[in-house]
Design an enzyme around this catalytic site. Sequence first.
Site, PDB file in Angstrom:
ATOM      1  N   ASN A 106       0.870  -1.177   0.000  1.00 56.07           N
ATOM      2  CA  ASN A 106       0.000   0.000   0.000  1.00 56.07           C
ATOM      3  C   ASN A 106       0.904   1.224   0.000  1.00 56.07           C
ATOM      4  OD1 ASN A 106      -1.749   2.198   0.788  1.00 56.07           O
ATOM      5  ND2 ASN A 106      -3.261   0.606   1.186  1.00 56.07           N
ATOM      6  N   HIS A 136     -12.778  -4.603  -0.816  1.00 56.75           N
ATOM      7  CA  HIS A 136     -12.291  -4.066  -2.082  1.00 56.75           C
ATOM      8  C   HIS A 136     -13.310  -4.335  -3.189  1.00 56.75           C
ATOM      9  CE1 HIS A 136      -8.360  -3.966  -0.053  1.00 56.75           C
ATOM     10  NE2 HIS A 136      -8.045  -3.055  -0.950  1.00 56.75           N
ATOM     11  N   LYS A 140     -10.856  -7.495  -7.593  1.00 56.36           N
ATOM     12  CA  LYS A 140      -9.571  -7.789  -6.922  1.00 56.36           C
ATOM     13  C   LYS A 140      -9.351  -9.296  -6.857  1.00 56.36           C
ATOM     14  CE  LYS A 140      -6.683  -6.679  -2.984  1.00 56.36           C
ATOM     15  NZ  LYS A 140      -5.537  -6.377  -3.837  1.00 56.36           N
TER      16      LYS A 140
HETATM   17  N1  LIG Z   1       0.615  -0.858  -3.525  1.00 52.58           N
HETATM   18  C1  LIG Z   1      -0.509  -0.170  -3.690  1.00 52.58           C
HETATM   19  O1  LIG Z   1      -0.702   0.909  -3.142  1.00 52.58           O
HETATM   20  C2  LIG Z   1      -1.548  -0.717  -4.647  1.00 52.58           C
HETATM   21  C3  LIG Z   1      -2.681   0.035  -4.990  1.00 52.58           C
HETATM   22  C4  LIG Z   1      -3.564  -0.478  -5.951  1.00 52.58           C
HETATM   23  C5  LIG Z   1      -3.302  -1.705  -6.547  1.00 52.58           C
HETATM   24  N2  LIG Z   1      -2.215  -2.396  -6.150  1.00 52.58           N
HETATM   25  C6  LIG Z   1      -1.816  -3.665  -6.795  1.00 52.58           C
HETATM   26  O2  LIG Z   1      -1.259  -3.331  -8.068  1.00 52.58           O
HETATM   27  C7  LIG Z   1      -1.521  -4.393  -8.995  1.00 52.58           C
HETATM   28  C8  LIG Z   1      -2.251  -3.845 -10.214  1.00 52.58           C
HETATM   29  O3  LIG Z   1      -3.512  -3.374  -9.795  1.00 52.58           O
HETATM   30  P1  LIG Z   1      -4.578  -2.837 -10.867  1.00 52.58           P
HETATM   31  O4  LIG Z   1      -5.828  -2.660 -10.106  1.00 52.58           O
HETATM   32  O5  LIG Z   1      -4.026  -1.699 -11.641  1.00 52.58           O
HETATM   33  O6  LIG Z   1      -4.721  -4.142 -11.771  1.00 52.58           O
HETATM   34  P2  LIG Z   1      -5.069  -4.261 -13.310  1.00 52.58           P
HETATM   35  O7  LIG Z   1      -6.130  -3.296 -13.668  1.00 52.58           O
HETATM   36  O8  LIG Z   1      -5.265  -5.718 -13.575  1.00 52.58           O
HETATM   37  O9  LIG Z   1      -3.725  -3.759 -14.013  1.00 52.58           O
HETATM   38  C9  LIG Z   1      -2.592  -4.533 -14.147  1.00 52.58           C
HETATM   39  C10 LIG Z   1      -1.957  -4.061 -15.427  1.00 52.58           C
HETATM   40  O10 LIG Z   1      -0.688  -4.681 -15.593  1.00 52.58           O
HETATM   41  C11 LIG Z   1      -0.554  -4.949 -16.958  1.00 52.58           C
HETATM   42  N3  LIG Z   1       0.431  -5.991 -17.226  1.00 52.58           N
HETATM   43  C12 LIG Z   1       0.410  -7.275 -16.810  1.00 52.58           C
HETATM   44  N4  LIG Z   1       1.491  -7.914 -17.293  1.00 52.58           N
HETATM   45  C13 LIG Z   1       2.195  -7.021 -18.012  1.00 52.58           C
HETATM   46  C14 LIG Z   1       3.411  -7.082 -18.750  1.00 52.58           C
HETATM   47  N5  LIG Z   1       4.113  -8.230 -18.860  1.00 52.58           N
HETATM   48  N6  LIG Z   1       3.857  -5.962 -19.363  1.00 52.58           N
HETATM   49  C15 LIG Z   1       3.168  -4.821 -19.261  1.00 52.58           C
HETATM   50  N7  LIG Z   1       2.002  -4.696 -18.583  1.00 52.58           N
HETATM   51  C16 LIG Z   1       1.526  -5.781 -17.960  1.00 52.58           C
HETATM   52  C17 LIG Z   1      -1.928  -5.410 -17.358  1.00 52.58           C
HETATM   53  O11 LIG Z   1      -2.052  -5.342 -18.751  1.00 52.58           O
HETATM   54  P3  LIG Z   1      -3.242  -6.152 -19.529  1.00 52.58           P
HETATM   55  O12 LIG Z   1      -4.421  -5.276 -19.355  1.00 52.58           O
HETATM   56  O13 LIG Z   1      -2.721  -6.248 -20.909  1.00 52.58           O
HETATM   57  O14 LIG Z   1      -3.386  -7.460 -18.820  1.00 52.58           O
HETATM   58  C18 LIG Z   1      -2.813  -4.407 -16.645  1.00 52.58           C
HETATM   59  O15 LIG Z   1      -2.993  -3.244 -17.409  1.00 52.58           O
HETATM   60  C19 LIG Z   1      -2.302  -5.443  -8.177  1.00 52.58           C
HETATM   61  O16 LIG Z   1      -1.377  -6.385  -7.672  1.00 52.58           O
HETATM   62  C20 LIG Z   1      -2.924  -4.649  -7.052  1.00 52.58           C
HETATM   63  O17 LIG Z   1      -3.215  -5.423  -5.910  1.00 52.58           O
HETATM   64  C21 LIG Z   1      -1.340  -1.941  -5.223  1.00 52.58           C
END
Ligand SMILES: NC(=O)c1ccc[n+]([C@@H]2O[C@H](COP(=O)([O-])OP(=O)(O)OC[C@H]3O[C@@H](n4cnc5c(N)ncnc54)[C@H](OP(=O)(O)O)[C@@H]3O)[C@@H](O)[C@H]2O)c1
Length: 244
Positions: A106, A136, A140
């Site tokens: 986070n 969430h 998720k």
């Molecule tokens: N740390 C924090 O504060 C925080 C906050 C929010 C979310 N998160 C985490 O961040 C991650 C992403 O969340 P999200 O909600 O944005 O998910 P999401 O909408 O599924 O986005 C993930 C993105 O990564 C892309 N991707 C996957 N493999 C890839 C690759 N090899 N090369 C380039 N792009 C790639 C996907 O592309 P495609 O659409 O082509 O599959 C998608 O656009 C999750 O693990 C979530 O739990 C963390």
Amino acid sequence: MGRNVIHAIAESDQFTLAAALVRRGTVLDRTTVETGSIAVTDDPIAAISAADAIVDFSTPQTSVQLSALAAQRHVPHIIGTTGFSADQAQQIEAAARETVIVRAPNMSVGVTLLANLVKQAAKALPAFDIEILEMHHRAKVDAPSGTALLLGRAAVEGRGTPLRRSDARQGARESGAIGFASLRGGTVVGEHQVIFAGQHERLVLSHTAEDRMIFARGALLAAQWAQGRPSGLYNMNDVLGLPG
Ligand SMILES: NC(=O)c1ccc[n+]([C@@H]2O[C@H](COP(=O)([O-])OP(=O)(O)OC[C@H]3O[C@@H](n4cnc5c(N)ncnc54)[C@H](OP(=O)(O)O)[C@@H]3O)[C@@H](O)[C@H]2O)c1
């Protein structure tokens, strides 16, 4: 989150988007095109070569691959992705020997401070049961959330005990174990409650994320902080100068 990071960069005068990395073979959609002149690429090496830092919210597998490239090129890697296996986490630790990696389930300033408060409360209230509740959006994939686990770890750090999870909801409550409950639905950005339940009293510490921009802004803060640091694995406590 990728779009949120692009917006956070656009709203700041301190960052420039070097490249937006998409999955190989991705067909650019309208949203991507709307961002105008950004360099969209499906070549991670080209993206990394152009950048002072990588801000990465993707999948565990992708983040592990990027961390290896970041290590080769000594580019700081900010990892917001959650849901790593123990083996994947180890691969990231290995990459952090060669570059700066800030990894936080986070990236918000509020949750980072909440974890510190949870640690203090857990230490001060050793006899209280601890339950962690999170909700969430329906899409998720991992549960409990990375943030719920972060809060659980903060609590046991405060108590000086190992993390013992009690997810079973049958039978009497196990003493000393932490219960995690995950709710999923709608478009909820992120709700976390840490409940300290004692004899005839409860303390509840909670955080509500109202907009995903808080995570993107936190990640940019980490990217800025990472510049010029020695290699290593860091978290948001380091970035914010909190004791952790
Ligand atoms: N740390 C924090 O504060 C925080 C906050 C929010 C979310 N998160 C985490 O961040 C991650 C992403 O969340 P999200 O909600 O944005 O998910 P999401 O909408 O599924 O986005 C993930 C993105 O990564 C892309 N991707 C996957 N493999 C890839 C690759 N090899 N090369 C380039 N792009 C790639 C996907 O592309 P495609 O659409 O082509 O599959 C998608 O656009 C999750 O693990 C979530 O739990 C963390």
